[in-house]
Motif scaffolding. Structure first.
Motif, PDB file in Angstrom:
ATOM      1  N   THR A   5     -13.368   3.477   4.877  1.00  0.00           N
ATOM      2  CA  THR A   5     -12.775   4.115   3.488  1.00  0.00           C
ATOM      3  C   THR A   5     -13.668   4.998   3.097  1.00  0.00           C
ATOM      4  O   THR A   5     -12.730   6.304   2.683  1.00  0.00           O
ATOM      5  CB  THR A   5     -12.872   2.599   2.514  1.00  0.00           C
ATOM      6  N   ASP A  28      -6.270   2.320   4.288  1.00  0.00           N
ATOM      7  CA  ASP A  28      -6.011   1.057   4.231  1.00  0.00           C
ATOM      8  C   ASP A  28      -5.024   0.515   5.223  1.00  0.00           C
ATOM      9  O   ASP A  28      -5.322  -0.733   5.614  1.00  0.00           O
ATOM     10  CB  ASP A  28      -4.725   1.161   2.848  1.00  0.00           C
ATOM     11  N   ASN A  88      -6.426   7.967   1.918  1.00  0.00           N
ATOM     12  CA  ASN A  88      -6.708   6.453   1.366  1.00  0.00           C
ATOM     13  C   ASN A  88      -5.557   5.498   2.083  1.00  0.00           C
ATOM     14  O   ASN A  88      -6.058   4.679   2.243  1.00  0.00           O
ATOM     15  CB  ASN A  88      -6.806   6.556  -0.026  1.00  0.00           C
ATOM     16  N   ARG A 138       0.651  -1.248  -0.136  1.00  0.00           N
ATOM     17  CA  ARG A 138       0.053  -0.012  -0.058  1.00  0.00           C
ATOM     18  C   ARG A 138       0.889   1.259  -0.141  1.00  0.00           C
ATOM     19  O   ARG A 138       0.497   2.223  -0.385  1.00  0.00           O
ATOM     20  CB  ARG A 138      -1.050  -0.001   1.310  1.00  0.00           C
TER      21      ARG A 138
END
Length: 332
Positions: free
Chosen positions: A255, A315, A311, A7
């Motif tokens: 999210t 994650d 974001n 990520r």
């Protein structure tokens, strides 16, 4: 660990792409931005001074160098936090203008988004637990109706009835003209008073999406086998609702909250314009209207970077809360 590294790598590559795109867009546009700005200042039909064009090109960072050298200089400016000088607010820098508007947007949009998420999540979870009840019907139908209303239309209604007709709240600005900006109780109270109507116009519709999303996710999680097993084992109702239903159902909303918080840097353009609120949304409108290229570039990069960072944090949080996410990443 592999999940978090992947990520992070994705974030770095995407951020580099956004920075590169932010560099290329003004240079790929047809025509000369500097000439367009000078022509706009001089007026239609007036002679354009080449010296003014060269000065504006230097101000915009459009030097007579190769594209690679310009790109390298641009990266160096970003590292130093130098976004150039604002054309609209000359001689103030872009960093100064964004720094002036950023706290207003963070307070207004940040507080309303977090409150909307908390209210919507709680109401959606309770509606799912009491599904098919009168409370569920009122909350679900009410949120669908309110969520379909444009928030700028609500802002206009609040502005007309509460500011112009009732004269309960100010109709524009972030603070009164006679109040000196600073960390004083007088200024903070006056700024909060001016922010009530903009905050209400956002907060009225903000929980609607979270209510529907949380309710649907929790209804699905309550029908899973592990929830039935928890009931068969005789666990308390509150524990089943919180630990087995809400804990799983809230993951997709996290999210969404991260993306919403990342988009805060873009402000709420229409609401800030309606109330003449001194945030990033109104600043963006002024930059686009005045063709302020350095300010537009910096705002675009701020918004993109904010969404990407939010974001990435989402994650990471999902990886911590949901072991299935880490397990899937390790298998690939």
């Amino acid at each position: 660990m592999r999940y978090f590294l992947r990520r992070t790598a994705f974030f770095v590559v995407t951020l580099w792409g956004a920075v590169t795109l932010n560099f290329l867009i003004p240079r790929l546009q047809p025509g000369d931005p500097a000439e367009s700005i000078v022509s706009q200042l001089s007026g239609q039909g007036a002679a354009v001074d080449p010296d003014q064009i060269r000065a504006v090109r230097l101000m915009l960072g459009l030097k007579d160098e190769s594209v690679l050298q310009q790109y390298w200089d641009y990266l160096g400016q970003l590292v130093r936090g130098d976004f150039g000088v604002s054309y609209t607010y000359f001689p103030y820098s872009v960093t100064h203008m964004i720094g002036e508007a950023l706290p207003w947007t963070l307070v207004l949009v940040g507080v309303t988004q977090i409150l909307g998420f908390l209210i919507g999540t709680v109401l959606g979870a309770f509606a799912a637990w009491r599904r098919n009840s009168r409370f569920d019907s009122v909350v679900t139908l009410g949120s669908q109706f309110i969520g379909s209303l444009p928030f700028f239309w609500i802002a206009l209604l609040l502005l007309y009835f509460l500011a112009f007709v009732a004269n309960w709240f100010p109709n524009a600005g972030g603070f009164s003209t006679g109040v000196e900006p600073g960390w004083s109780w007088e200024f903070v109270g006056d700024a909060a008073y001016h922010g009530i109507l903009p905050a209400l116009s956002i907060l009225i519709t903000a929980p609607a999406g979270w209510i529907i999303g949380m309710r649907n996710n929790m209804v699905q999680s309550l029908g899973e086998d592990y929830t039935r097993l928890a009931r068969a084992k005789g666990l308390r109702v509150r524990r089943i609702a919180l630990m087995y239903g809400a804990r799983v159902a809230i993951l997709p909303n996290i999210t969404g909250l991260a993306l919403a918080l990342g988009a805060i840097l873009g402000g709420t353009v229409l609401v800030e314009t309606i109330f003449d609120y001194p945030g990033l949304g109104r600043l963006m409108i002024e930059a686009v209207t005045s063709r302020d290229y350095p300010l537009m570039q910096a705002l675009f990069l701020f918004i993109t970077t904010g969404v990407l960072i939010a974001n990435l944090l989402a994650d990471f949080l999902l990886g911590v809360l949901d072991p299935r996410v880490r397990k899937e990443a390790s298998v690939r």
